[in-house]
Scaffold this active site. Structure first.
Site, PDB file in Angstrom:
ATOM      1  N   ARG A   1       0.854  -1.201   0.000  1.00  0.00           N
ATOM      2  CA  ARG A   1       0.000   0.000   0.000  1.00  0.00           C
ATOM      3  C   ARG A   1       0.889   1.251   0.000  1.00  0.00           C
ATOM      4  O   ARG A   1       2.121   1.140   0.020  1.00  0.00           O
ATOM      5  CB  ARG A   1      -0.936   0.020   1.215  1.00  0.00           C
TER       6      ARG A   1
ATOM      7  N   TYR B   1      10.633   7.325  15.932  1.00  0.00           N
ATOM      8  CA  TYR B   1      10.534   7.265  14.466  1.00  0.00           C
ATOM      9  C   TYR B   1      11.635   8.133  13.861  1.00  0.00           C
ATOM     10  O   TYR B   1      12.337   7.724  12.929  1.00  0.00           O
ATOM     11  CB  TYR B   1       9.144   7.748  14.040  1.00  0.00           C
TER      12      TYR B   1
ATOM     13  N   LYS C   1      14.742   6.968  11.406  1.00  0.00           N
ATOM     14  CA  LYS C   1      14.968   7.532  10.071  1.00  0.00           C
ATOM     15  C   LYS C   1      16.338   8.213   9.984  1.00  0.00           C
ATOM     16  O   LYS C   1      16.953   8.252   8.917  1.00  0.00           O
ATOM     17  CB  LYS C   1      13.842   8.505   9.720  1.00  0.00           C
TER      18      LYS C   1
HETATM   19  N1  LIG Z   1       3.344   9.030   4.594  1.00  0.00           N
HETATM   20  C1  LIG Z   1       4.171  10.004   4.931  1.00  0.00           C
HETATM   21  O1  LIG Z   1       3.752  11.155   5.204  1.00  0.00           O
HETATM   22  C2  LIG Z   1       5.639   9.774   4.991  1.00  0.00           C
HETATM   23  C3  LIG Z   1       6.480  10.868   5.229  1.00  0.00           C
HETATM   24  C4  LIG Z   1       7.852  10.677   5.277  1.00  0.00           C
HETATM   25  C5  LIG Z   1       8.366   9.413   5.080  1.00  0.00           C
HETATM   26  N2  LIG Z   1       7.533   8.365   4.851  1.00  0.00           N
HETATM   27  C6  LIG Z   1       8.131   7.061   4.652  1.00  0.00           C
HETATM   28  O2  LIG Z   1       7.667   6.507   3.422  1.00  0.00           O
HETATM   29  C7  LIG Z   1       7.655   5.081   3.520  1.00  0.00           C
HETATM   30  C8  LIG Z   1       6.299   4.544   3.123  1.00  0.00           C
HETATM   31  O3  LIG Z   1       5.331   5.059   4.015  1.00  0.00           O
HETATM   32  P1  LIG Z   1       3.765   5.025   3.737  1.00  0.00           P
HETATM   33  O4  LIG Z   1       3.244   6.322   4.165  1.00  0.00           O
HETATM   34  O5  LIG Z   1       3.512   4.503   2.378  1.00  0.00           O
HETATM   35  O6  LIG Z   1       3.329   3.948   4.847  1.00  0.00           O
HETATM   36  P2  LIG Z   1       2.116   2.928   4.883  1.00  0.00           P
HETATM   37  O7  LIG Z   1       1.041   3.324   3.939  1.00  0.00           O
HETATM   38  O8  LIG Z   1       1.804   2.745   6.331  1.00  0.00           O
HETATM   39  O9  LIG Z   1       2.790   1.586   4.313  1.00  0.00           O
HETATM   40  C9  LIG Z   1       3.821   0.976   5.030  1.00  0.00           C
HETATM   41  C10 LIG Z   1       4.289  -0.255   4.264  1.00  0.00           C
HETATM   42  O10 LIG Z   1       5.287  -0.915   5.065  1.00  0.00           O
HETATM   43  C11 LIG Z   1       4.956  -2.284   5.181  1.00  0.00           C
HETATM   44  N3  LIG Z   1       5.397  -2.841   6.452  1.00  0.00           N
HETATM   45  C12 LIG Z   1       5.168  -2.348   7.689  1.00  0.00           C
HETATM   46  N4  LIG Z   1       5.658  -3.190   8.628  1.00  0.00           N
HETATM   47  C13 LIG Z   1       6.208  -4.234   7.954  1.00  0.00           C
HETATM   48  C14 LIG Z   1       6.857  -5.423   8.361  1.00  0.00           C
HETATM   49  N5  LIG Z   1       7.046  -5.739   9.654  1.00  0.00           N
HETATM   50  N6  LIG Z   1       7.293  -6.271   7.407  1.00  0.00           N
HETATM   51  C15 LIG Z   1       7.091  -5.988   6.095  1.00  0.00           C
HETATM   52  N7  LIG Z   1       6.499  -4.877   5.656  1.00  0.00           N
HETATM   53  C16 LIG Z   1       6.047  -4.018   6.573  1.00  0.00           C
HETATM   54  C17 LIG Z   1       3.428  -2.315   5.074  1.00  0.00           C
HETATM   55  O11 LIG Z   1       2.984  -3.578   4.603  1.00  0.00           O
HETATM   56  P3  LIG Z   1       2.251  -4.694   5.476  1.00  0.00           P
HETATM   57  O12 LIG Z   1       1.455  -4.022   6.538  1.00  0.00           O
HETATM   58  O13 LIG Z   1       1.418  -5.413   4.452  1.00  0.00           O
HETATM   59  O14 LIG Z   1       3.341  -5.540   6.013  1.00  0.00           O
HETATM   60  C18 LIG Z   1       3.164  -1.244   4.033  1.00  0.00           C
HETATM   61  O15 LIG Z   1       3.272  -1.782   2.737  1.00  0.00           O
HETATM   62  C19 LIG Z   1       8.062   4.764   4.952  1.00  0.00           C
HETATM   63  O16 LIG Z   1       9.436   4.523   5.012  1.00  0.00           O
HETATM   64  C20 LIG Z   1       7.747   6.047   5.690  1.00  0.00           C
HETATM   65  O17 LIG Z   1       8.500   6.167   6.871  1.00  0.00           O
HETATM   66  C21 LIG Z   1       6.186   8.504   4.792  1.00  0.00           C
END
Ligand SMILES: NC(=O)c1ccc[n+]([C@@H]2O[C@H](COP(=O)([O-])OP(=O)(O)OC[C@H]3O[C@@H](n4cnc5c(N)ncnc54)[C@H](OP(=O)(O)O)[C@@H]3O)[C@@H](O)[C@H]2O)c1
Length: 239
Positions: free
Chosen positions: A15, A154, A158
């Site tokens: 996702r 967090y 990071k």
């Molecule tokens: N959204 C933001 O505003 C934001 C801002 C800055 C940085 N980021 C970074 O961008 C990246 C993606 O974030 P997102 O917003 O897309 O998050 P998200 O929608 O919560 O998706 C997180 C993904 O990580 C996977 N994941 C979590 N725990 C896991 C585990 N134990 N083993 C395998 N997979 C795991 C989840 O898959 P499953 O649950 O299916 O395992 C999911 O596919 C992350 O590194 C986040 O820190 C996001």
């Protein structure tokens, strides 16, 4: 870099940002290995890729488990014999005041956000070193430079990803391996809904904005590379 027929592995592909990156790489002709825990969601990602005439390969794994990570890279070696691109994107967050933060939550954040990135880089590098090429892009966060409240662990995880990427980039440059780190600001996914419900949704970036940044880095010529990018929503404070 030409992406056609490249073998790319994207973590957190079930996702959010990881799903978007996976679909875009497949659209560019890469064979994308998609991983996360939720097999049903991974199948949806694979189906979207297939509908665009792209190619993907599902390997479900819980990245908090070293054995599953090692097994995943064994499967990559067996199925493809090489790995050109690794996108370390999977992460979790728990918000709360540091004084109330449990060490259990500390461990779970560090395990997924930092230790798994170390392990995936280590295992990928074993394959990339043998082929003397490869690109690693780690998704960190602009929190590294902002240090927002209630997200200290967090933020620490990071910041660890940033340090890891810097050292890997220097350690393996002479072996033909590239490493880059992308620091997104707030993106409209499940994670931000949980971590920053205070931000007006219409002012968030979309996963596609981070994907475009990844494509930009990978799309550079063989003469150029980007070590680090901060990509923020326009409504956020610059720098
Ligand atoms: N959204 C933001 O505003 C934001 C801002 C800055 C940085 N980021 C970074 O961008 C990246 C993606 O974030 P997102 O917003 O897309 O998050 P998200 O929608 O919560 O998706 C997180 C993904 O990580 C996977 N994941 C979590 N725990 C896991 C585990 N134990 N083993 C395998 N997979 C795991 C989840 O898959 P499953 O649950 O299916 O395992 C999911 O596919 C992350 O590194 C986040 O820190 C996001």
């Amino acid at each position: 870099m030409e992406l056609k027929n490249k073998i790319a592995l994207v973590t957190g592909a079930s996702r959010g940002i990881g799903k978007s990156i996976s679909i875009a790489l497949a659209e560019k002709g890469a064979i994308v290995i998609i991983t996360a825990r939720d097999l049903e969601e991974l199948k949806k990602t694979a189906k979207e890729i297939e509908s665009l005439n792209g190619r993907s390969h599902i390997i479900p794994a819980d990245l908090s488990d070293e054995k599953q990570i090692i097994n995943m890279f064994e499967q990559v070696k067996k199925a493809f014999g090489k790995l050109d691109i690794l996108i370390n994107n999977a992460a979790v967050t728990v918000t709360g005041k540091l004084v109330d933060f449990s060490s259990k939550d500390f461990d779970s954040i560090i395990n997924v956000n930092l230790k798994s990135v170390f392990l995936c880089c280590r295992e990928a590098l074993k394959i990339m070193l043998a082929q003397k090429s490869g690109a690693i892009i780690n998704i960190s966060s602009n929190i590294v430079y902002k240090g927002y409240q209630y997200q200290a662990v967090y933020c620490a995880s990071k910041s660890g990803v940033l340090g890891l990427t810097r050292s890997i980039a220097n350690e393996y440059q002479k072996e033909g391996i590239l490493a880059s780190v992308i620091h997104p600001g707030a993106v409209d996914t499940g994670m931000i809904a949980q971590a920053r419900p205070d931000i007006e949704r219409s002012l968030l970036m979309l996963p596609r904005d981070v994907t475009d940044t990844v494509l930009y880095v990978l799309g550079l010529s063989d003469r150029a590379w980007v070590d680090e990018i901060v990509v923020r929503r326009r409504a956020a404070k610059p720098f």
